[in-house]
Write a protein that holds these residues in place. Structure first.
Motif, PDB file in Angstrom:
ATOM      1  N   VAL A 149      -5.027   0.554  -0.586  1.00 21.50           N
ATOM      2  CA  VAL A 149      -5.343  -0.310  -1.732  1.00 21.50           C
ATOM      3  C   VAL A 149      -5.316  -1.793  -1.364  1.00 21.50           C
ATOM      4  O   VAL A 149      -5.666  -2.639  -2.195  1.00 21.50           O
ATOM      5  CB  VAL A 149      -4.386  -0.007  -2.909  1.00 21.50           C
ATOM      6  CG1 VAL A 149      -2.988  -0.543  -2.633  1.00 21.50           C
ATOM      7  CG2 VAL A 149      -4.935  -0.532  -4.237  1.00 21.50           C
ATOM      8  N   SER A 161      -8.876  -0.733  -8.759  1.00 17.83           N
ATOM      9  CA  SER A 161      -8.188  -1.075  -7.507  1.00 17.83           C
ATOM     10  C   SER A 161      -8.036   0.128  -6.574  1.00 17.83           C
ATOM     11  O   SER A 161      -8.514   0.108  -5.438  1.00 17.83           O
ATOM     12  CB  SER A 161      -6.824  -1.728  -7.764  1.00 17.83           C
ATOM     13  OG  SER A 161      -6.969  -2.916  -8.522  1.00 17.83           O
ATOM     14  N   HIS A 162      -7.397   1.184  -7.034  1.00 18.78           N
ATOM     15  CA  HIS A 162      -7.231   2.374  -6.195  1.00 18.78           C
ATOM     16  C   HIS A 162      -8.553   3.115  -5.999  1.00 18.78           C
ATOM     17  O   HIS A 162      -9.522   2.906  -6.732  1.00 18.78           O
ATOM     18  CB  HIS A 162      -6.236   3.334  -6.845  1.00 18.78           C
ATOM     19  CG  HIS A 162      -4.867   2.783  -6.982  1.00 18.78           C
ATOM     20  ND1 HIS A 162      -4.027   2.584  -5.921  1.00 18.78           N
ATOM     21  CD2 HIS A 162      -4.181   2.377  -8.074  1.00 18.78           C
ATOM     22  CE1 HIS A 162      -2.883   2.091  -6.340  1.00 18.78           C
ATOM     23  NE2 HIS A 162      -2.951   1.940  -7.649  1.00 18.78           N
ATOM     24  N   THR A 163      -8.537   4.005  -5.044  1.00 20.70           N
ATOM     25  CA  THR A 163      -9.602   5.006  -4.896  1.00 20.70           C
ATOM     26  C   THR A 163      -9.223   6.229  -5.728  1.00 20.70           C
ATOM     27  O   THR A 163      -8.066   6.661  -5.707  1.00 20.70           O
ATOM     28  CB  THR A 163      -9.758   5.411  -3.428  1.00 20.70           C
ATOM     29  OG1 THR A 163     -10.150   4.257  -2.665  1.00 20.70           O
ATOM     30  CG2 THR A 163     -10.799   6.502  -3.261  1.00 20.70           C
ATOM     31  N   ARG A 200       0.806  -1.215   0.000  1.00 17.70           N
ATOM     32  CA  ARG A 200       0.000   0.000   0.000  1.00 17.70           C
ATOM     33  C   ARG A 200       0.840   1.266   0.000  1.00 17.70           C
ATOM     34  O   ARG A 200       0.323   2.368   0.178  1.00 17.70           O
ATOM     35  CB  ARG A 200      -0.955  -0.006   1.195  1.00 17.70           C
ATOM     36  CG  ARG A 200      -0.270  -0.221   2.542  1.00 17.70           C
ATOM     37  CD  ARG A 200      -1.288  -0.276   3.655  1.00 17.70           C
ATOM     38  NE  ARG A 200      -0.656  -0.452   4.959  1.00 17.70           N
ATOM     39  CZ  ARG A 200      -1.287  -0.304   6.113  1.00 17.70           C
ATOM     40  NH1 ARG A 200      -2.562   0.031   6.134  1.00 17.70           N
ATOM     41  NH2 ARG A 200      -0.644  -0.471   7.250  1.00 17.70           N
ATOM     42  N   ASP A 229      -4.231   7.967  -1.840  1.00 21.45           N
ATOM     43  CA  ASP A 229      -3.728   6.594  -1.840  1.00 21.45           C
ATOM     44  C   ASP A 229      -2.216   6.625  -2.093  1.00 21.45           C
ATOM     45  O   ASP A 229      -1.755   7.047  -3.149  1.00 21.45           O
ATOM     46  CB  ASP A 229      -4.467   5.831  -2.946  1.00 21.45           C
ATOM     47  CG  ASP A 229      -4.020   4.390  -3.124  1.00 21.45           C
ATOM     48  OD1 ASP A 229      -2.868   4.073  -2.798  1.00 21.45           O
ATOM     49  OD2 ASP A 229      -4.835   3.589  -3.608  1.00 21.45           O
ATOM     50  N   LYS A 251     -14.471   3.939  -6.659  1.00 24.88           N
ATOM     51  CA  LYS A 251     -13.734   2.743  -7.054  1.00 24.88           C
ATOM     52  C   LYS A 251     -14.415   2.149  -8.285  1.00 24.88           C
ATOM     53  O   LYS A 251     -15.648   2.115  -8.357  1.00 24.88           O
ATOM     54  CB  LYS A 251     -13.693   1.714  -5.916  1.00 24.88           C
ATOM     55  CG  LYS A 251     -12.649   2.012  -4.840  1.00 24.88           C
ATOM     56  CD  LYS A 251     -12.558   0.874  -3.853  1.00 24.88           C
ATOM     57  CE  LYS A 251     -11.481   1.083  -2.808  1.00 24.88           C
ATOM     58  NZ  LYS A 251     -10.106   1.013  -3.367  1.00 24.88           N
TER      59      LYS A 251
END
Length: 479
Positions: A280, A198-200, A137, A329, A214
């Motif tokens: 993540v 996957s990520h915000t 992360r 993130d 997302k």
């Protein structure tokens, strides 16, 4: 002199909101790595005087389109999402992660799921995987993680000791490792798997209001996975099985499709949600934030030339368009720089001018020279900014929207360290047969590890996630 000013753009054709000031945490900084315009300018400048991908080397691609099926303009001003029925051309590249260009398609590995939307405001790249989470992360750990997936420097063989040593010392990896060792670790084809951003990310609407999002691409072919023994057989007999399947399906008119949905989190919820929404390695519960349909992706055309279109395709999660922005993130923040920089090294400083990467939007900027410059290099036009010669200018309405930051400038970890609830929940959601295959896959993968302490350390992580799972793995390894 003409008063009709052209918009200054990035090399991927998106308008620049501010070309005079870097994005900083307040007036005194520090400068944020998410300022992809700054990074691109500096990195391109460094390469103005004049290899295989490090990761995701083996892949396949296809052209298609994205059609909006639900009006979400209340959440984003992104033009390609602005109206129901609107179609945007796109290119997608599927890939494995760890193997070389000639490696087998059917190995146990995450699959890259990278989509390039050719929008009227420039290219938007959504660079994800077929899993909703990742192994780490913080981008500072990425080179070390990938080293463990590569070959031993002395034996030049894959090294299970390194793989499990790293994972056992990085408990945040447990969620993704559990997914990887499950049935989903070997998709039947590229067509029969989901995709995720996957990520915000942040969406911003025309009023400047922001939400966190997302992305979920849901395959309309249904999810199918490969049996371990069949996957191994195919790896030997037809190592290009997934590449061949995708090409043949499109060639005969069986066009693969995915429904794109998003989860939307109100901006303030990020401060109170039970998991850090920017981590993540975690998912958002769909009970808390249900999937909302956005549109449909269809792949309907194969590349004419693999090298020109698939091998030279470059994607960066920093290729944003107005209405879509970065989140805090930490893994995403590092990727905003790393991906474009990898392309400048591998393909060249002018990779965005190649046909497969060239935006359909007009590109106007002051980047000049560099290897393989294929256009007129700006001709004799003005080559700096600000200027008084009617050169392209920034458009303030496209400045990135702010988000609050607090704290001292330091090497700071995430506040939340519950790495066990979500993988434990995932295990308990599986059927009995799925659980058994998960245990068998883990035992098979960990058996070659030479050191018992590494095995015990990793087993302890799974025991914390689910006591039964940890015990079954220990029993399988004879520990």
């Amino acid at each position: 002199m003409s008063t009709d000013k052209k918009h200054l753009t990035t090399s991927w054709g998106a308008p620049v909101g501010d070309n005079q000031n870097s994005i900083t945490a307040g007036s005194r900084g520090p400068t944020l790595i998410q300022d992809v315009h700054l990074l691109e300018k500096l990195a391109h400048f460094n390469r103005e005087r004049v290899p295989e991908r490090v990761v995701h080397a083996k892949g396949a691609g296809a052209h298609g389109y994205f059609e909006v099926t639900n009006d979400l303009s209340a959440y984003t001003k992104a033009s390609f999402l602005s109206e129901v029925g609107k179609k945007t051309p796109l290119f997608i590249r599927f890939s494995t992660v760890a193997g070389e260009l000639g490696s087998a398609d059917t190995v146990r590995d995450p699959r890259g799921f990278a989509v390039k939307f050719y929008t009227e405001d420039g290219n938007y790249d959504l660079v994800g995987n077929n899993t909703p989470v990742f192994f780490i992360r913080d981008a500072i750990k990425f080179p070390d993680f990938i080293h463990t997936q590569k070959r031993h420097p002395q034996t030049h063989l894959k090294n299970p000791n390194a793989v499990w040593d790293f994972w056992s010392l990085s408990p945040e990896s447990l969620h993704q490792v559990t997914i990887l060792m499950s049935d989903r670790g070997i998709p039947a084809t590229f067509r029969h798997m989901h995709g995720f951003g996957s990520h915000t990310f942040k969406w911003v609407n025309a009023q400047g209001e922001a939400v966190w999002v997302k992305y979920h691409f849901k395959t309309e072919q249904g999810v199918k996975n490969l049996d371990v023994e069949l996957a191994a057989k195919l790896a030997g007999e037809n190592p290009d099985y997934h590449t061949e399947d995708l090409f043949n399906a499109i060639e005969k008119g069986d066009f693969p499709s995915w429904k794109l949905c998003v989860q939307i989190m109100p901006e303030q919820d990020a401060n109170t949600y039970r998991f850090d929404p920017f981590d993540v390695t975690k998912v958002w519960s769909q009970k808390d934030y249900p999937l909302i349909e956005v549109g449909r992706m269809v792949l309907n055309r194969n590349p004419e030339n693999y090298f020109a279109e698939v091998e030279q395709a470059t994607f960066s999660p920093g290729s944003f368009v107005p209405g879509i922005e970065a989140s805090p993130d930490k893994m995403l923040q590092g990727r905003l720089f790393a991906y474009s920089d990898a392309h400048r090294y591998r393909v060249g400083a002018n990779h965005n001018s190649l046909p497969i990467n060239r935006p359909q939007a007009e590109v106007n900027n002051y980047q000049r020279d560099g290897a393989m410059r294929a256009d007129n290099n700006g001709g004799g036009s003005v080559y700096y900014e600000p200027n008084s010669y009617d050169g392209p200018q920034e458009s303030p309405q496209h400045k990135t929207t702010p988000f609050a930051v607090t704290g001292e400038a330091a090497s700071v970890a995430y506040d939340h360290n519950d790495h066990y609830t979500q993988p434990g929940d995932l295990y308990r959601l599986m059927s009995a047969d799925e659980q058994t295959r998960l245990v068998e896959n883990i035992v098979a993968a960990m058996s070659p590890v030479e050191r018992v302490d590494i095995k015990l350390r990793q087993i302890e992580h799974w025991r914390k996630a689910d006591a039964e799972l940890g015990q079954r793995i220990a029993d399988g390894l004879g520990l």
